[in-house]
Design a protein around this motif. Structure first.
Motif, mmCIF file in Angstrom:
data_model
loop_
_atom_site.group_PDB
_atom_site.id
_atom_site.type_symbol
_atom_site.label_atom_id
_atom_site.label_comp_id
_atom_site.label_asym_id
_atom_site.label_seq_id
_atom_site.Cartn_x
_atom_site.Cartn_y
_atom_site.Cartn_z
ATOM 1 N N VAL A 109 1.198 -1.036 -0.355
ATOM 2 C CA VAL A 109 0.589 0.000 0.272
ATOM 3 C C VAL A 109 1.216 1.493 0.097
ATOM 4 O O VAL A 109 1.971 1.220 0.719
ATOM 5 N N THR A 110 0.328 2.079 -1.343
ATOM 6 C CA THR A 110 1.380 3.491 -0.953
ATOM 7 C C THR A 110 0.290 4.095 -0.847
ATOM 8 O O THR A 110 0.060 4.154 0.300
ATOM 9 N N THR A 111 -0.250 5.073 -1.849
ATOM 10 C CA THR A 111 -1.980 5.774 -1.747
ATOM 11 C C THR A 111 -2.905 4.335 -1.937
ATOM 12 O O THR A 111 -4.163 5.005 -1.310
ATOM 13 N N ILE A 112 -2.309 4.121 -2.893
ATOM 14 C CA ILE A 112 -3.440 2.910 -3.218
ATOM 15 C C ILE A 112 -2.624 1.686 -3.237
ATOM 16 O O ILE A 112 -1.188 1.503 -2.938
ATOM 17 N N LYS A 113 -3.225 0.527 -2.666
ATOM 18 C CA LYS A 113 -3.139 -0.276 -3.709
ATOM 19 C C LYS A 113 -2.612 -0.951 -4.387
ATOM 20 O O LYS A 113 -3.325 -0.761 -5.302
ATOM 21 N N ARG A 114 -0.856 -1.972 -4.513
ATOM 22 C CA ARG A 114 0.107 -1.730 -5.332
ATOM 23 C C ARG A 114 0.391 -3.651 -5.715
ATOM 24 O O ARG A 114 0.360 -4.131 -4.391
#
Length: 223
Positions: free
Chosen positions: A140-145
């Motif tokens: 997870v950064t700003t969204i899950k990747r």
């Protein structure tokens, strides 16, 4: 003070500070200590086989190897533990535990045995690609990747290789071709560090998996 000794003291102080400030848990410190021991034992073997050397004097040397060197391996494990927590890592498509452990043990011992028998790094790397071809690491950064686990192995190995070039430039250790002046570390070392990162990755992941099972967590780190 010899700088190898200074580096050892600095690493110990930083490690203690990270535990006291809870940047690392006690469990993570145990894992990192394991990697320190694995790293020092490999360094002693490799240095005495002539793979590289630590030319400067230090009081903290054992069989030609300064003890700070173990922290270089421990730092890889520390990075993985930190990334696991801060990026909320989970892994899907992980192979069976027995397969992961066999590969980790085989890769580690090949660093020793290739001096006396056929080097199996390429067959082992091929087996890793086969075993982990379905594996993805989710973060997870700003969204899950996510990215393929095999790609994460290679990226870690590449960035360690970059760090190794910086370290040898400043004389932290020297390869045989660097004693008459600094030269870039061979690109072949990217594969060696990728293999070492695989060992680190598997051990950290398996220990996280074991701890999760013991705790009965619903949020398994390995799916």
């Amino acid at each position: 003070m010899p700088r190898y000794d200074f580096l050892l003291i600095a690493c110990i102080v930083v490690q203690i500070a990270m535990v006291l400030t809870k940047l690392e848990t006690k469990d993570e410190a145990v894992v990192i200590t394991l990697f320190h021991l694995l790293g020092v034992s490999m360094e002693i073997f490799k240095v005495n086989m002539g793979s590289w050397s630590y030319p400067e004097f230090a009081y903290s040397k054992i069989a030609g190897v300064p003890l700070y060197s173990g922290f270089m391996y421990a730092s890889v494990a520390s990075f993985m533990c930190q990334a696991w927590r801060h990026f909320q890592l989970s892994i899907s498509g992980w192979p069976k535990s027995i397969v992961a452990w066999i590969l980790a043990i085989g890769i580690y011992f090949n660093f020793y045995t290739h001096h006396f028998m056929v080097d199996l790094r390429w067959p082992l790397l091929a087996l890793v690609l086969i075993a982990f071809y379905k594996s993805k690491v989710h973060f997870v950064t700003t969204i899950k990747r996510f990215m393929p686990v095999s790609l994460s192995f290679l990226l870690i190995g590449f960035f360690i290789w970059l760090a190794e070039n910086i370290a040898t430039f400043f004389g932290a250790w020297k390869y045989a071709h660097q004693h008459d002046g600094w030269a870039m570390v061979s690109l072949h070392k990217v594969i060696a560090w990728t293999l070492m990162s695989i060992v680190s990755y598997i051990i950290v992941a398996q220990l996280k998996f074991i701890k999760s099972n013991i705790a009965g967590s619903e949020n398994q780190p390995i799916e």
